[in-house]
Design an enzyme around this catalytic site. Structure first.
Site, PDB file in Angstrom:
ATOM      1  N   ARG A  51       0.796  -1.216   0.000  1.00  0.00           N
ATOM      2  CA  ARG A  51       0.000   0.000   0.000  1.00  0.00           C
ATOM      3  C   ARG A  51       0.835   1.276   0.000  1.00  0.00           C
ATOM      4  NH1 ARG A  51      -4.401  -0.778   4.522  1.00  0.00           N
ATOM      5  NH2 ARG A  51      -2.447  -1.203   5.557  1.00  0.00           N
ATOM      6  N   LYS A 148       0.335 -18.430   6.545  1.00  0.00           N
ATOM      7  CA  LYS A 148      -0.586 -18.774   7.613  1.00  0.00           C
ATOM      8  C   LYS A 148      -1.133 -17.489   8.240  1.00  0.00           C
ATOM      9  CE  LYS A 148       1.415 -19.001  12.135  1.00  0.00           C
ATOM     10  NZ  LYS A 148       1.894 -19.701  13.287  1.00  0.00           N
ATOM     11  N   HIS A 178       6.428 -22.970   7.455  1.00  0.00           N
ATOM     12  CA  HIS A 178       7.896 -22.921   7.377  1.00  0.00           C
ATOM     13  C   HIS A 178       8.549 -24.059   8.159  1.00  0.00           C
ATOM     14  CE1 HIS A 178       7.241 -20.558  11.046  1.00  0.00           C
ATOM     15  NE2 HIS A 178       8.445 -20.928  11.397  1.00  0.00           N
ATOM     16  N   LYS A 182      12.422 -26.734   7.304  1.00  0.00           N
ATOM     17  CA  LYS A 182      13.598 -26.882   8.172  1.00  0.00           C
ATOM     18  C   LYS A 182      14.411 -28.105   7.753  1.00  0.00           C
ATOM     19  CE  LYS A 182      11.705 -24.486  12.151  1.00  0.00           C
ATOM     20  NZ  LYS A 182      12.783 -23.522  12.417  1.00  0.00           N
ATOM     21  N   GLU A 216       8.495 -21.808  23.281  1.00  0.00           N
ATOM     22  CA  GLU A 216       9.010 -20.455  23.031  1.00  0.00           C
ATOM     23  C   GLU A 216       9.264 -19.768  24.363  1.00  0.00           C
ATOM     24  OE1 GLU A 216       6.918 -18.535  19.354  1.00  0.00           O
ATOM     25  OE2 GLU A 216       5.383 -19.528  20.537  1.00  0.00           O
ATOM     26  N   ASP A 235      -2.848 -21.432  16.579  1.00  0.00           N
ATOM     27  CA  ASP A 235      -1.637 -20.770  16.086  1.00  0.00           C
ATOM     28  C   ASP A 235      -0.500 -21.763  15.839  1.00  0.00           C
ATOM     29  OD1 ASP A 235      -0.277 -18.293  15.430  1.00  0.00           O
ATOM     30  OD2 ASP A 235       0.926 -18.615  17.231  1.00  0.00           O
ATOM     31  N   HIS A 240       1.756 -26.227  12.572  1.00  0.00           N
ATOM     32  CA  HIS A 240       3.139 -26.679  12.709  1.00  0.00           C
ATOM     33  C   HIS A 240       3.257 -28.056  13.377  1.00  0.00           C
ATOM     34  CE1 HIS A 240       4.003 -22.706  11.442  1.00  0.00           C
ATOM     35  NE2 HIS A 240       3.835 -22.123  12.607  1.00  0.00           N
ATOM     36  N   LYS A 331       4.064 -20.443  25.138  1.00  0.00           N
ATOM     37  CA  LYS A 331       4.865 -19.222  25.200  1.00  0.00           C
ATOM     38  C   LYS A 331       5.392 -19.028  26.608  1.00  0.00           C
ATOM     39  CE  LYS A 331       2.803 -16.855  21.344  1.00  0.00           C
ATOM     40  NZ  LYS A 331       4.050 -16.974  20.562  1.00  0.00           N
TER      41      LYS A 331
HETATM   42  P1  NAD Z   1       2.389  -6.609   8.344  1.00  0.00           P
HETATM   43  O1  NAD Z   1       1.170  -5.966   8.916  1.00  0.00           O
HETATM   44  O2  NAD Z   1       3.716  -6.266   8.916  1.00  0.00           O
HETATM   45  O3  NAD Z   1       2.454  -6.258   6.790  1.00  0.00           O
HETATM   46  C1  NAD Z   1       1.319  -6.264   5.981  1.00  0.00           C
HETATM   47  C2  NAD Z   1       1.697  -5.851   4.574  1.00  0.00           C
HETATM   48  O4  NAD Z   1       0.514  -5.871   3.794  1.00  0.00           O
HETATM   49  C3  NAD Z   1       2.276  -4.447   4.454  1.00  0.00           C
HETATM   50  O5  NAD Z   1       3.284  -4.478   3.471  1.00  0.00           O
HETATM   51  C4  NAD Z   1       1.092  -3.620   3.949  1.00  0.00           C
HETATM   52  O6  NAD Z   1       1.467  -2.496   3.154  1.00  0.00           O
HETATM   53  C5  NAD Z   1       0.392  -4.639   3.088  1.00  0.00           C
HETATM   54  N1  NAD Z   1      -1.028  -4.315   2.912  1.00  0.00           N
HETATM   55  C6  NAD Z   1      -1.987  -4.250   3.869  1.00  0.00           C
HETATM   56  N2  NAD Z   1      -3.173  -3.913   3.303  1.00  0.00           N
HETATM   57  C7  NAD Z   1      -2.948  -3.770   1.987  1.00  0.00           C
HETATM   58  C8  NAD Z   1      -3.771  -3.427   0.876  1.00  0.00           C
HETATM   59  N3  NAD Z   1      -5.076  -3.175   1.003  1.00  0.00           N
HETATM   60  N4  NAD Z   1      -3.199  -3.386  -0.344  1.00  0.00           N
HETATM   61  C9  NAD Z   1      -1.888  -3.664  -0.501  1.00  0.00           C
HETATM   62  N5  NAD Z   1      -1.068  -3.994   0.500  1.00  0.00           N
HETATM   63  C10 NAD Z   1      -1.590  -4.041   1.733  1.00  0.00           C
HETATM   64  O7  NAD Z   1       2.116  -8.164   8.369  1.00  0.00           O
HETATM   65  P2  NAD Z   1       3.198  -9.359   8.434  1.00  0.00           P
HETATM   66  O8  NAD Z   1       3.582  -9.593   9.841  1.00  0.00           O
HETATM   67  O9  NAD Z   1       4.276  -9.108   7.452  1.00  0.00           O
HETATM   68  O10 NAD Z   1       2.312 -10.618   8.001  1.00  0.00           O
HETATM   69  C11 NAD Z   1       1.915 -10.870   6.662  1.00  0.00           C
HETATM   70  C12 NAD Z   1       1.254 -12.249   6.588  1.00  0.00           C
HETATM   71  O11 NAD Z   1       2.192 -13.219   6.987  1.00  0.00           O
HETATM   72  C13 NAD Z   1       0.060 -12.403   7.524  1.00  0.00           C
HETATM   73  O12 NAD Z   1      -0.861 -13.266   6.917  1.00  0.00           O
HETATM   74  C14 NAD Z   1       0.669 -13.096   8.738  1.00  0.00           C
HETATM   75  O13 NAD Z   1      -0.279 -13.854   9.436  1.00  0.00           O
HETATM   76  C15 NAD Z   1       1.681 -13.985   8.071  1.00  0.00           C
HETATM   77  N6  NAD Z   1       2.784 -14.387   8.941  1.00  0.00           N
HETATM   78  C16 NAD Z   1       3.613 -13.445   9.486  1.00  0.00           C
HETATM   79  C17 NAD Z   1       4.666 -13.854  10.279  1.00  0.00           C
HETATM   80  C18 NAD Z   1       5.628 -12.847  10.870  1.00  0.00           C
HETATM   81  O14 NAD Z   1       6.592 -13.294  11.487  1.00  0.00           O
HETATM   82  N7  NAD Z   1       5.428 -11.565  10.690  1.00  0.00           N
HETATM   83  C19 NAD Z   1       4.874 -15.208  10.524  1.00  0.00           C
HETATM   84  C20 NAD Z   1       4.018 -16.149   9.942  1.00  0.00           C
HETATM   85  C21 NAD Z   1       2.988 -15.713   9.145  1.00  0.00           C
END
Ligand code: NAD
Length: 484
Positions: A51, A148, A178, A182, A216, A235, A240, A331
């Site tokens: 975005r 996920k 993920h 591993k 964790e 979760d 996992h 956790k």
């Molecule tokens: P985040 O909130 O940090 O990032 C979200 C991203 O989506 C940003 O780049 C934002 O600009 C974009 N976005 C949001 N709304 C948008 C829209 N309408 N149009 C275009 N882009 C848009 O989230 P995150 O932590 O990076 O997680 C992303 C996905 O990965 C989620 O489904 C989360 O559950 C999954 N996930 C994250 C982690 C982690 O460690 N962060 C681990 C496992 C899974």
């Protein structure tokens, strides 16, 4: 040993959510490491799409910062990073609107692999899938990578599967877990299916029980809002732990190919018995040393969501009838440690008498930290004093045998992304697997919700609530210690 890196085909990889936490911490540093390893072809292109208003230069700066912060980059790699950044671009795209899609399409090349990584919240998956099609970005062999959580329950997972299926064939959908990327998880399959030694013993006749622990040390941190709606069961267990469980329990697949492996995993989940409510222990971490308790962390003083769960389950099939599987995750536990322990039965008769004590072979597959395997074998304690027995680990971390290259630093994410480019779905979850896992999980969650069960408090830094220890003690067994 010379490490063999096989370059992948030229690709365009679009990361939706390319400015997000996951992209910065895992995906982009992982891609950089693959680049450094020589696996990325010259004409690979990585396009961030999110975005935020940003140009290519701004995004490249963000990527460079992410690589330096999270990539474990030694000093002096500036030239290498600069060469990697030449492959990086950015497009501002509104996942739920019309903005940016034509420009994104303009960046895509013909004749190379196309992959779209959905690193955004699940509520956007459907909108992005639909727009990839309506804007003509998806080709017949494009791949999508889905993060996920894949659904919140069976109904939502089914709905998500249906939505994605409107636009993509199952062979194009890569549901990422993920844990499957591993090194030791894959090694588990090699140990099981490439050696004659273990498989004949891998059944109820010789295995006393199996323990899977994913512990964790951190609390819910800033993720409280999300976590409190899901809890440890949704979760961690549904995805996992269930995946690890499947790989340890499945029948040998005919081939190491996506559907052979996934068919066998699915059979395991479908053969799971419903869990007796007395065999489920849920916990919530208490306050300590000024640190808030779980309820403060999630800002709900009456939350009954679990930050810890332990359960005992059984598989109804010939191989495992009667063998308990104990699963636990939580956790704020004593250490960050994930492992699978296959605890074999006692020798049928001890020629050394009762005073030699009870000794068992245990195969431990350690996922983190220090990925590796050990096999506890019983030997004579050296020295005089009669036949005293002692259990010693036979180290199977392979480092000594295979040299420094055995210390593979490849992270699970980067390995899995390369599999996407190669078109290999073996280490990704199929839609029916995910649904089957929810079909097993849902009644357990509904059960404790209907009974109004409240999680037991446990001390941070402990091994979870006392009841979790009792779950095994009652059966005359013990959890392995949680330690790094
Ligand atoms: P985040 O909130 O940090 O990032 C979200 C991203 O989506 C940003 O780049 C934002 O600009 C974009 N976005 C949001 N709304 C948008 C829209 N309408 N149009 C275009 N882009 C848009 O989230 P995150 O932590 O990076 O997680 C992303 C996905 O990965 C989620 O489904 C989360 O559950 C999954 N996930 C994250 C982690 C982690 O460690 N962060 C681990 C496992 C899974």
């Amino acid at each position: 040993m010379v490490s063999r890196v096989i370059p992948v085909d030229p690709f365009d990889l679009v990361i939706f959510g390319g400015t997000g936490d996951l992209a910065r911490r895992k995906i982009l540093p992982g891609l950089y490491r693959r680049f450094c390893a020589g696996q990325m072809p010259e004409d690979a292109a990585i396009i961030g799409a999110a975005r935020s208003e940003m140009d290519d230069a701004g995004y490249r700066q963000m990527v460079a910062d992410a690589i330096r912060e999270f990539g474990g980059v030694p000093p002096g790699e500036d030239d290498q990073i600069a060469r990697f950044l030449e492959r990086i671009g950015y497009e501002t795209v509104d996942a739920t609107g019309t903005g940016g899609w034509a420009q994104l399409k303009g960046r895509m090349r013909e004749g190379c692999v196309r992959a779209f990584y959905f690193s955004v919240g699940p509520s956007l998956f459907g909108a992005i899938a639909e727009r990839l099609h309506s804007n003509g970005l998806a080709t017949a062999d494009s791949r999508i990578v889905v993060e996920k959580p894949f659904g919140h329950d069976l109904a939502s997972a089914r709905a998500l599967n249906r939505t994605l299926a409107q636009h993509f064939d199952e062979s194009q959908i890569y549901r990422i877990d993920h844990y499957l990327g591993k090194e030791t998880v894959q090694n588990l399959m090699a140990v099981r299916f490439a050696n004659v030694l273990f498989e004949p013993l891998w059944n109820a006749q010789y295995v006393d029980h199996i323990q899977i622990t994913v512990a964790e040390t951190v609390g819910v941190g800033g993720r409280g809002g999300y976590y409190d709606k899901s809890g440890a069961m949704r979760d961690m267990v549904q995805n996992h732990l269930m995946q690890l469980f499947c790989l340890i329990a499945m029948e040998p697949p005919a081939k190491f190919e996506p559907d052979s492996v996934r068919d066998e995993k699915l059979k395991v989940i479908r053969a799971l018995e419903p869990v007796d409510p007395h065999h489920i222990v849920r916990g919530q971490y208490a306050a300590t040393n000024g640190d808030p308790d779980y309820r403060d962390d999630v800002e709900d003083p009456r939350s009954t969501t679990e930050s810890f769960i332990a359960l005992k389950c059984h598989i109804s099939n010939w191989r495992w009838a009667g063998t308990p599987f104990y699963l636990r995750t939580g956790k704020k536990l004593r250490a960050r440690a994930s492992e699978i322990a296959v605890v074999f039965k006692d020798a049928p008769h001890s020629i050394f008498g009762a005073e030699a004590g009870r000794h068992r072979n245990v195969l431990v597959i350690r996922l983190q930290p220090n990925e590796g395997m050990t096999l506890d074998v019983t030997i004579k304690e050296p020295g005089p004093g009669g036949m005293r027995l002692v259990d010693v680990p036979l180290d199977m971390s392979f480092a000594d045998a295979l040299g420094p290259d055995a210390q593979d630093v490849t992270d699970a994410y980067e390995r899995l992304i390369m599999d996407v480019i190669r078109g290999n779905q073996t280490l990704f979850m199929r839609g029916d697997e995910v649904e089957a896992a929810w079909a097993w999980t849902d009644p357990l969650i509904e059960g404790w919700t209907a009974r109004g069960d409240v999680p037991k408090p446990y001390d941070p830094g402990s091994a979870g609530p006392e009841d979790a220890l009792m779950l095994m003690h009652r059966d005359g067994r013990r959890w392995r210690e949680i330690r790094t």
